[in-house]
Enzyme design. Structure first.
Site, mmCIF file in Angstrom:
data_model
loop_
_atom_site.group_PDB
_atom_site.id
_atom_site.type_symbol
_atom_site.label_atom_id
_atom_site.label_comp_id
_atom_site.label_asym_id
_atom_site.label_seq_id
_atom_site.Cartn_x
_atom_site.Cartn_y
_atom_site.Cartn_z
ATOM 1 N N GLU A 61 93.299 8.737 53.408
ATOM 2 C CA GLU A 61 92.812 7.778 52.321
ATOM 3 C C GLU A 61 92.970 6.392 53.108
ATOM 4 O OE1 GLU A 61 94.307 10.558 51.719
ATOM 5 O OE2 GLU A 61 92.741 11.911 50.524
ATOM 6 N N HIS A 130 94.384 15.969 39.744
ATOM 7 C CA HIS A 130 93.045 15.682 40.126
ATOM 8 C C HIS A 130 92.468 15.435 38.632
ATOM 9 C CE1 HIS A 130 94.225 18.293 43.452
ATOM 10 N NE2 HIS A 130 92.891 18.062 43.792
#
Lengths: 328, 327
Positions: A61, A130
């Site tokens: 990322e 998440h």
């Protein structure tokens, strides 16, 4: 009139038209290509646009978001997809330290026309890594524009407008919304990335929300209506720069405000909204501002615990009733 | 170990230009230290003295179509790249006519005209940026490579590892120049890496690697030339230049982590005087010429300081400009 389509389909259409309309646009992210996107937003785009435009990135990322910043500086118009907001924390450095700062730090010489999209929010039993709602963190940072499309119109219209913005834009797509369907009110959706929208007019209390909380806030308004309470619903849509004028206008009429925020109460975005109401609409208020926010806990897995942590229709209705002081 | 074991192989123009650039950096940095002492430069100031052969040896190999990404120890790179000394000095003085209107300071020098992308003060932060710039260059089909400078300390950051992989995976025209000055602030390389062979780290990701004595501007230039040629042909490269920072990490550093004798040993290998001696020994350059060059460089630096000292300050009413396009 166009046919009904899902929020996901509207996003895909937005990508298709952006990619088709400008050869500088490319989509970079984990599993955006062959897999078709972890939320299937980009399904089919690899076949249509090829691997130079739909770029599968390794699980890096920091690396690929930073590369997106560099690619934007170098003249491309990248859309970088981050699988989920929690993973974006691995890329905070290029977003905050570089993308958001570069225009100022360079005395206006450079700017970063980058769009970062990510799934956000809870409600699918995905637990604490998440499910979080951190858009308020991003909205804290000068130099970024922060969008929270909650409707099919916004899913379709905001991406193109974000790509036209010469500065970095972060788009939060609530994972609960991908399957929600609706009808476009205009062929290209709603391209306004500067203003809030009144999703439901009302005269008794103003419910302010954005993103994934919009459907249940509208459901709460419908329930209040059955009890004779006429609630307005303001969808902020844009968390930075914030359009408070639309909020003040509604609050001046209703004299009551309930803020519905899926992030944690402490230091959450609703705290900022509340402060602004105190600063600029204090004498328009007949009751203290109410906040409905997530309990101060990492989002738990078990269904009943997750539900208990999050704002629900019932808790929104209850807050509105408190705000109305038992008059409803 | 002596610096440079063979005659300087360049023609006189190139040979003297290398000297001139190293001297410009040295005198500019000395002036920065002096102005810091006078309180005209504040904040963090990271001097490059000792490492001049790297910027002087590599940066002139880049053309106007190429881009450069550097760190917070970037005065030298900016100078050699062609950013005006007075614009750099004014920036450090925090003036409105500085290259970044006083928003950046010493650590954040940027210049659009020369594709100088900073001035990045997050260790490793420039590396993914370089990958993206190189990707854009490749996609646009225009000529142009990206040279990214960083210290060996950045190789402990995930940003290095992610960027090295991305560059090799996407085969973008990026040159990663690691200035191994042996200390990440006060932490020696062997105290931060289990494997101190830096080229080995880069090679593991599929980057082409080269290493050279960073105190020898001749070796730097020759090695960098080969690397740049390879990058222009499409292969991302990693170049390790072994160098040494003579001054403290920043102006706040008491230097408790290294021995004076070590610093002295490296000073004896200083890139500027060893190279000057070689040029003189070869008869390429005389003492009188050196003195004339030094005077010319000193005048440039003096003019930069004078310009900065009399430059206007940005009024606070301009505080919010350049945050976004609208503001």
């Amino acid at each position: 009139m166009s046919a009904r389509q899902t929020y996901r389909d509207a996003l895909r259409e937005a990508h298709r038209s952006a990619l088709g309309g400008d050869p500088r646009v490319l989509l970079i992210g984990e599993d955006v290509g062959r897999y078709g996107g972890s939320y299937a937003v980009s399904r089919g785009l690899l076949d249509e646009f090829g691997p130079d435009r739909i770029v599968d990135a390794p699980l890096s990322e920091l690396g690929f978001v930073g590369a997106g910043v560099g690619a934007a500086l170098g003249g491309l118009r990248p859309i970088v997809e981050i699988m989920t907001v929690n993973f974006s924390l691995l890329a905070l450095d290029p977003i905050v330290n570089t993308a958001a700062s570069l225009r100022h730090m360079s005395g206006g010489q450079f700017h970063v026309p980058l769009v970062i999209r990510m799934a956000t929010g809870a409600g699918r039993q995905l637990a604490a890594q998440h499910s979080h709602s951190l858009e308020g963190w991003y909205a804290h940072v000068p130099g970024l524009r922060v969008l929270a499309p909650a409707t099919v119109d916004d899913a379709r219209g905001m991406l193109g407008a974000a790509l036209d913005d010469p500065d970095p834009v972060v788009i939060f797509e609530h994972a609960q919304l991908y399957n929600v369907d609706g009808t476009l009110t205009a062929p290209g959706g709603d391209p306004d990335i500067a203003h809030a929208r009144v999703r439901r007019p009302g005269g008794d209390v103003t419910l302010v929300t954005w993103g994934g909380m919009l459907p249940r806030t509208l459901a709460a308004a419908a329930e209040l209506a059955e009890a004779g309470v006429d609630a307005a619903v303001v969808d902020l849509r844009v968390l930075r720069p914030l359009d408070m004028a639309t909020v003040y206008e509604s609050v001046r009429r209703t004299r009551r405000a309930v803020l519905v925020d899926e992030s944690w109460r402490s230091g959450g975005f609703a705290a900022e909204l509340s402060a602004r109401l105190m600063e600029c609409a204090f004498y328009d208020l007949d009751a203290p501002v109410e906040r409905v926010a997530t309990a101060e806990v990492p989002i738990p897995y078990a269904r009943q615990l997750e539900e208990a942590a999050l704002p629900q229709v019932a808790s929104i209705v209850a807050a509105a009733r408190r705000c109305l002081g038992g008059s409803a | 170990m002596p610096v440079g074991r063979y005659p300087v192989p360049f023609d006189r123009d190139v040979a003297v230009e290398l000297l001139r650039q190293m001297l410009r950096i040295r005198r500019f940095e000395e002036a920065c230290a002096e102005q810091y002492g006078l309180g005209n430069i504040r904040g963090f100031l990271h001097l490059y003295i000792g490492q001049e052969a790297v910027a002087a040896g590599v940066v002139p190999l880049l053309g106007p179509e190429d881009s450069l990404v550097a760190t917070y120890r970037e005065h030298g790179h900016a100078l050699v790249r062609g950013v005006a000394a007075r614009s750099l000095m004014a920036e450090m003085f925090g003036r409105a006519t500085g290259c970044c209107r006083g928003r950046g300071g010493s650590m954040h020098l940027f210049d659009a005209a020369t594709r100088f992308y900073g001035g990045n003060a997050i260790v490793g932060g420039g590396l993914p940026l370089a990958v993206g710039l190189a990707l854009a260059a490749k996609r646009s089909g225009r000529a142009g490579i990206v040279a990214c400078f960083f210290g060996e300390g950045a190789m402990a950051e995930g940003a290095f590892h992610e960027s090295a992989n991305l560059a090799a995976l996407w085969r973008v025209p990026a040159l990663f120049v690691c200035e191994n000055n042996r200390y990440a602030m006060g932490t020696a390389l062997e105290r931060s890496q289990a494997r101190t062979d830096l080229c080995g780290h880069a090679a593991a990701y599929g980057l082409s690697t080269r290493s050279a004595d960073g105190m020898d501007v001749v070796a730097v230039r020759e090695t960098a030339e080969a690397a740049v040629t390879e990058v222009r042909a499409g292969t991302p490269c990693f170049l390790e230049l072994q160098t040494y920072r003579f001054r403290a990490h920043s102006m706040f550093d008491p230097e408790l982590y290294r021995e004076r004798a070590e610093v002295e040993a490296w000073r004896a290998r200083g890139p500027l005087h060893t190279y000057t001696d070689r040029l003189k020994a070869q008869g390429l350059y005389g003492e009188a010429e050196f003195l004339a060059l030094d005077a010319e460089v000193a005048a440039e630096v003096r003019a930069a300081v004078a310009y900065a000292a009399s430059a206007p300050t940005e009024p606070a009413t301009e505080l919010l400009r350049d945050v976004t396009v609208a503001a």
